[in-house]
Scaffold this active site. Structure first.
Site, mmCIF file in Angstrom:
data_model
loop_
_atom_site.group_PDB
_atom_site.id
_atom_site.type_symbol
_atom_site.label_atom_id
_atom_site.label_comp_id
_atom_site.label_asym_id
_atom_site.label_seq_id
_atom_site.Cartn_x
_atom_site.Cartn_y
_atom_site.Cartn_z
ATOM 1 N N HIS A 178 11.274 11.084 35.442
ATOM 2 C CA HIS A 178 10.770 11.994 36.467
ATOM 3 C C HIS A 178 10.729 13.402 35.888
ATOM 4 O O HIS A 178 11.562 13.777 35.055
ATOM 5 C CB HIS A 178 11.683 12.016 37.693
ATOM 6 N N CYS A 278 17.786 15.601 42.485
ATOM 7 C CA CYS A 278 17.441 14.304 43.069
ATOM 8 C C CYS A 278 17.951 14.180 44.496
ATOM 9 O O CYS A 278 17.319 13.556 45.352
ATOM 10 C CB CYS A 278 17.992 13.162 42.215
#
Length: 285
Positions: A178, A278
């Site tokens: 990511h 996150c």
């Protein structure tokens, strides 16, 4: 390509801006499957410790004067604690998430339903994307990752949905699957200071490294060692940077650039490939 004004300003110009975050309690957090290089089902999660670490993160935001909304966790969704993956919110519009792996598919509709309950206009995604995992909003543009979890078609769809230009960046190292584990937004450029980022070059293709150098010639370059403790999975309010406590050299770099590092320990979440960012979606203005 437009080059942003990224000249470093004097330390005194670093000012925090009140932020609005979205988090999901880790009631069901566990490593029950392996869908990234960090996950190992043989490594147990200390659930009590994870709850405490998450609560410290939430209280850190509150102590800095920020707002935190909570999304109800769903049984059977152990990764829902990683609320950043649930979508991208800019103003009163949101672009929903469509997860790559079936294990997380139910999270997309759950976050979209919550966003609608907040009065946001949500666009259902037609293409695979994992929200702020791969979309990082600046005041003038959105930096978007691709290569592992988010398609280039989603970049186009997000630009149309949110009416902001999107800069595509290719990720090439599966450990950094990511964008938010390879690059941190230190200043979004929405205030009186220019946009500023930190990143680990090894996570990106040669072309994307060139793009980042052109856009952010004075960016903070982070070592592989700090990137591997997910040091770049950080959250900044423009002055205070909440950063994983293991990323000690990065914290020193932040101090040198006039930021205030705020270390937190989220080591239990590292077992699932996540950390500060996150666990934190932002409602961007």
């Amino acid at each position: 390509m437009t080059v942003l004004d990224t000249r470093v300003r004097p330390t005194s110009s670093r000012l925090p801006r009140t932020r609005h975050y979205v988090m999901c309690p880790p009631d069901h957090f566990a490593v029950e499957y392996a869908i990234n290089p960090w996950m190992d089902t043989a490594v147990a999660v200390d659930h009590s410790r994870a709850l405490l670490q998450w609560d410290v993160l939430r209280n850190t935001y509150l102590s800095l004067g920020h707002h935190v909304d909570l999304v109800p966790p769903m049984p059977g969704q152990p990764d829902m604690v990683f609320s950043a993956n649930g979508g991208l919110i800019v103003g009163d519009r949101a672009y929903g998430a469509r997860f790559t792996f079936a294990e997380r598919a139910a999270e997309g509709p759950a976050f979209a339903a919550w966003m609608r309950s907040q009065g946001l206009t949500v666009t259902e995604p037609g293409f695979t994307n994992e929200g702020e995992g791969d979309f990082l909003a600046l005041g003038s543009m959105i930096l978007a990752g691709t290569g592992f979890r988010t398609s280039l078609d989603a970049h186009i769809e997000a630009a149309a949905t949110l009416d902001r230009p999107v800069v595509s960046l290719e990720l090439v190292d599966p450990r950094f699957y990511h964008l938010d584990v390879a690059l941190a937004v230190l200043d979004d450029g929405n205030g009186d200071t220019p946009a500023d980022v930190a990143y680990y070059p090894g996570a990106f293709s040669r072309h994307s490294r060139r793009t980042l150098r052109d856009l952010f010639p004075d960016a903070t370059i982070v070592s592989e060692a700090d990137a591997l403790v997910l040091g770049l999975n950080a959250v900044s309010d423009g002055q205070n940077v909440i950063v994983p406590s293991q990323a000690r050299d990065f914290a020193e770099q932040l101090t040198d650039r006039g930021y205030t590092p705020v270390p937190v320990d989220l080591s239990e979440f590292l077992k699932s490939g996540g950390s500060v960012k996150c666990c934190t979606m932002e409602r961007h203005r």
